[in-house]
Write an enzyme that holds these catalytic residues in place. Structure first.
Site, PDB file in Angstrom:
ATOM      1  N   GLY A  33      34.434  31.484  34.375  1.00 33.65           N
ATOM      2  CA  GLY A  33      34.058  32.708  33.679  1.00 33.65           C
ATOM      3  C   GLY A  33      32.849  33.363  34.297  1.00 33.65           C
ATOM      4  O   GLY A  33      32.439  32.993  35.401  1.00 33.65           O
ATOM      5  N   ASN A  34      32.277  34.322  33.610  1.00 34.51           N
ATOM      6  CA  ASN A  34      31.075  34.996  34.101  1.00 34.51           C
ATOM      7  C   ASN A  34      30.192  35.345  32.914  1.00 34.51           C
ATOM      8  O   ASN A  34      30.578  35.134  31.761  1.00 34.51           O
ATOM      9  CB  ASN A  34      31.451  36.243  34.913  1.00 34.51           C
ATOM     10  CG  ASN A  34      32.209  37.251  34.079  1.00 34.51           C
ATOM     11  OD1 ASN A  34      31.662  37.888  33.197  1.00 34.51           O
ATOM     12  ND2 ASN A  34      33.513  37.367  34.340  1.00 34.51           N
ATOM     13  N   ARG A  35      29.003  35.886  33.178  1.00 33.57           N
ATOM     14  CA  ARG A  35      28.001  36.060  32.132  1.00 33.57           C
ATOM     15  C   ARG A  35      28.089  37.394  31.391  1.00 33.57           C
ATOM     16  O   ARG A  35      27.190  37.720  30.615  1.00 33.57           O
ATOM     17  CB  ARG A  35      26.603  35.889  32.726  1.00 33.57           C
ATOM     18  CG  ARG A  35      26.341  34.449  33.169  1.00 33.57           C
ATOM     19  CD  ARG A  35      25.019  34.343  33.918  1.00 33.57           C
ATOM     20  NE  ARG A  35      23.906  34.805  33.121  1.00 33.57           N
ATOM     21  CZ  ARG A  35      22.741  35.235  33.624  1.00 33.57           C
ATOM     22  NH1 ARG A  35      22.567  35.268  34.927  1.00 33.57           N
ATOM     23  NH2 ARG A  35      21.778  35.639  32.827  1.00 33.57           N
ATOM     24  N   SER A  36      29.144  38.175  31.617  1.00 31.93           N
ATOM     25  CA  SER A  36      29.220  39.470  30.929  1.00 31.93           C
ATOM     26  C   SER A  36      29.349  39.281  29.413  1.00 31.93           C
ATOM     27  O   SER A  36      30.223  38.567  28.940  1.00 31.93           O
ATOM     28  CB  SER A  36      30.417  40.262  31.447  1.00 31.93           C
ATOM     29  OG  SER A  36      30.510  41.469  30.740  1.00 31.93           O
TER      30      SER A  36
END
Ligand code: CTP
Ligand code: CA
Length: 231
Positions: A33-36
């Site tokens: 995933g990512n931090r958005s």
């Protein structure tokens, strides 16, 4: 606050905004995933609805408290998880939209195989995770757009300086074929999970179409101002 002075300039306009970040499953309990957080995308949806637009918000892994800001009679929310789900939802909602804003952070790659069972250490050794590239969703939407439809991309960059950031952004805008590209500088201490944001907006051909700094809602207002100028 700016939006309250210019209500109705998007009255009846159908818009689709994606927000959040995709999660690509590895096994039933893990993902890439990512931090958005989805805050900028939700602010874009809320601002558009406040100006009278009919909004579809395609939310990828946006937490309940962030979604709260999208509670508005003019906003319909579609929930997605992976890049493939986001792509399908954008194609469907984007079909009759006049403006498509791709603010979600899409995983560039996904695991080739998703393990049906949780990976365990019993197997021995460190498990390799083989990746395959996800399709470029916004480039596909831009290539398929009909006359009068605007497609807007976002870019998060971690450049050495502003000049490099703008060079990268112009190249990205051209590569994706989008009408507008909104670029923001991110890093360990800026951009993500923050209330404040600074962006540069590139218009057709990489021209300067505005800059904005402030809350994500203020940035959203500046982005819609730029979109309204292009319409
Ligand atoms: N995007 C997309 N589909 C992807 C990757 C990105 O639609 N598979 C969109 C994002 O939603 C964003 C824009 O493209 O609107 C720019 O994303 P970014 O990650 O900055 O661009 P990439 O082409 O993935 O380039 P990079 O190698 O810098 O990550
Ligand atoms: Ca990327």
């Amino acid at each position: 606050a700016q939006a309250l002075l210019t209500p109705g300039d998007l009255a009846g306009v159908r818009v689709v905004v994606s927000a959040g970040g995709t999660r690509e499953p590895i096994d039933p309990v893990r993902f890439l995933g990512n931090r958005s957080s989805g805050r900028q995308g939700v602010a874009l949806a809320a601002e558009a609805a406040a100006r009278g637009a009919e909004v579809t918000l395609v939310a990828a892994n946006v937490s309940g408290d962030v979604r709260e800001a999208a509670r508005h009679p003019g906003i319909r929310v579609v929930t997605v998880g992976t890049a493939a789900e986001l792509s399908a939802a954008m194609a469907e909602a984007g079909a009759d939209a006049q403006v498509v804003v791709m603010a979600a952070a899409v995983a560039d790659y996904r695991p080739v195989e998703v393990s049906a069972r949780k990976l365990t250490k019993d197997t021995g050794g460190v498990p390799p995770i083989e990746l395959v590239e996800n399709e470029d969703i916004v480039a596909g939407l831009a290539a398929a757009r009909r006359a009068g439809q605007l497609v807007i991309a976002f870019a998060a960059e971690t450049p050495e300086d502003e000049a490099e950031m703008l060079d990268r952004a112009r190249a990205k805008q051209q590569r994706k074929g989008v009408d507008l590209l909104v670029v923001n500088e991110v890093g360990w201490d800026r951009g993500f999970e923050r209330a404040e944001n600074t962006v540069h907006i590139l218009g057709p051909g990489g021209t300067a179409a505005g800059t904005a700094s402030g809350s994500k809602r203020e940035v959203a207002a500046a982005v819609w101002d730029a979109i309204v100028r292009e319409r």
